[in-house]
Design an enzyme around this catalytic site. Sequence first.
Site, PDB file in Angstrom:
ATOM      1  N   ASP A 181       0.856  -1.208   0.000  1.00  0.00           N
ATOM      2  CA  ASP A 181       0.000   0.000   0.000  1.00  0.00           C
ATOM      3  C   ASP A 181       0.879   1.240   0.000  1.00  0.00           C
ATOM      4  O   ASP A 181       1.156   1.793   1.051  1.00  0.00           O
ATOM      5  CB  ASP A 181      -0.908  -0.052   1.236  1.00  0.00           C
ATOM      6  CG  ASP A 181      -1.984   1.010   1.225  1.00  0.00           C
ATOM      7  OD1 ASP A 181      -2.181   1.653   0.189  1.00  0.00           O
ATOM      8  OD2 ASP A 181      -2.616   1.211   2.272  1.00  0.00           O
ATOM      9  N   GLU A 212      -3.176  10.466   0.118  1.00  0.00           N
ATOM     10  CA  GLU A 212      -4.398   9.637   0.067  1.00  0.00           C
ATOM     11  C   GLU A 212      -4.751   9.114   1.450  1.00  0.00           C
ATOM     12  O   GLU A 212      -5.919   8.978   1.795  1.00  0.00           O
ATOM     13  CB  GLU A 212      -4.192   8.467  -0.905  1.00  0.00           C
ATOM     14  CG  GLU A 212      -5.453   7.652  -1.199  1.00  0.00           C
ATOM     15  CD  GLU A 212      -5.709   6.506  -0.214  1.00  0.00           C
ATOM     16  OE1 GLU A 212      -6.827   5.984  -0.199  1.00  0.00           O
ATOM     17  OE2 GLU A 212      -4.803   6.152   0.558  1.00  0.00           O
ATOM     18  N   GLU A 213      -3.717   8.796   2.237  1.00  0.00           N
ATOM     19  CA  GLU A 213      -3.961   8.166   3.541  1.00  0.00           C
ATOM     20  C   GLU A 213      -4.555   9.124   4.569  1.00  0.00           C
ATOM     21  O   GLU A 213      -4.949   8.698   5.649  1.00  0.00           O
ATOM     22  CB  GLU A 213      -2.671   7.552   4.094  1.00  0.00           C
ATOM     23  CG  GLU A 213      -2.085   6.438   3.229  1.00  0.00           C
ATOM     24  CD  GLU A 213      -2.903   5.149   3.265  1.00  0.00           C
ATOM     25  OE1 GLU A 213      -3.986   5.134   3.878  1.00  0.00           O
ATOM     26  OE2 GLU A 213      -2.446   4.166   2.648  1.00  0.00           O
TER      27      GLU A 213
HETATM   28 ZN    ZN Z   1      -3.673   2.696  -0.209  1.00  0.00          ZN
END
Ligand code: ZN
Length: 331
Positions: free
Chosen positions: A79, A110-111
Amino acid sequence: MSVPSVSGDEDAVGFWLRDYLESLGWTVDLQKVSENQNNVIAYLNETPRVWFSTHMDTVPPFIEPSEDDEKIYGRGSCDAKGIIAAQITAAQRLRTSGVEDIGLLYTVEEERSSTGARAANNHPLAAKCEYLINGEPTDNDLAIGSKGTFRLNIKTIGKAAHSAYPEQGDSAIERLLDILEDVRHTKFPNDDFFGETTANIGTINGGLALNVIPPMAEAGIAVRLTTPRKPIEDALSSLLRGRGEIEVLSCSEPVRMLAVDGFKQKVVRFTTDIPYLTKWGQPLLLGPGSILVAHTKDEFVLKSELEEAVGLYADLAKKLLATELTVNTEK
Ligand SMILES: [Zn+2]
């Protein structure tokens, strides 16, 4: 993976990726998102119709990469830096076979709050994109739906008093505990396609000292949405019955993605950048690795899955460019 890129600190990884892609002959735009954050946008011709995308940031803490014969370990392995590597390799393979109608979009943050994706949505190349193949760990299955996330605080107000004289005060914590008990027993509406709506009481704060009746308290809740936000917010408001207030932190609605014949399909429970990339054509979601090890200290990806993903990405892009599609039928 050896360049740390915890959300908010993606400068170095973006520069590394730009240099690497330029060395392969890609044209690369760095799109500034904040003082030390740039999205990386790369293409071969002016107007790619199919794009690969994922995010460059990771959750903390940074974990050095390592490997054995079978697996790659460390932060970002699944990830999502393994995904970036698989997508670039697929794109290079497509180039070798004469396909240049592809682009690469790598976002920041994004996180946390998808600020990178929000900025990317205003990029002029978005309008030319017909299909966005986003990567997140889906065990190499094609995700045809992803749940949304509704993040909120429930706040209660009481009245402070000496704890030896509780009748003089009003405990915000006891009020909050009653509300949370109701939240735990509420049956939220589910959806046949997206599955079960679940709620996690993730944080709880309140009070001043052991000898003071607490005047305020709050709990943070993340609801994994399978319906629009409205019925969930209505259910929460009605269980509150005036005992507290809802503060909305963020919301992304559930998303349906494109189904394509010949790929194993499923619905995933997590959220991605996709809800913020609305101008980037039809979204698809597929990636190597398991979401169950993402965000853990034991994060890894199987090398065999990375290799399989290269083939899947290349096949998917070719199918989309040939537009041999089965469009997702609305239920
Ligand atoms: Zn991700």
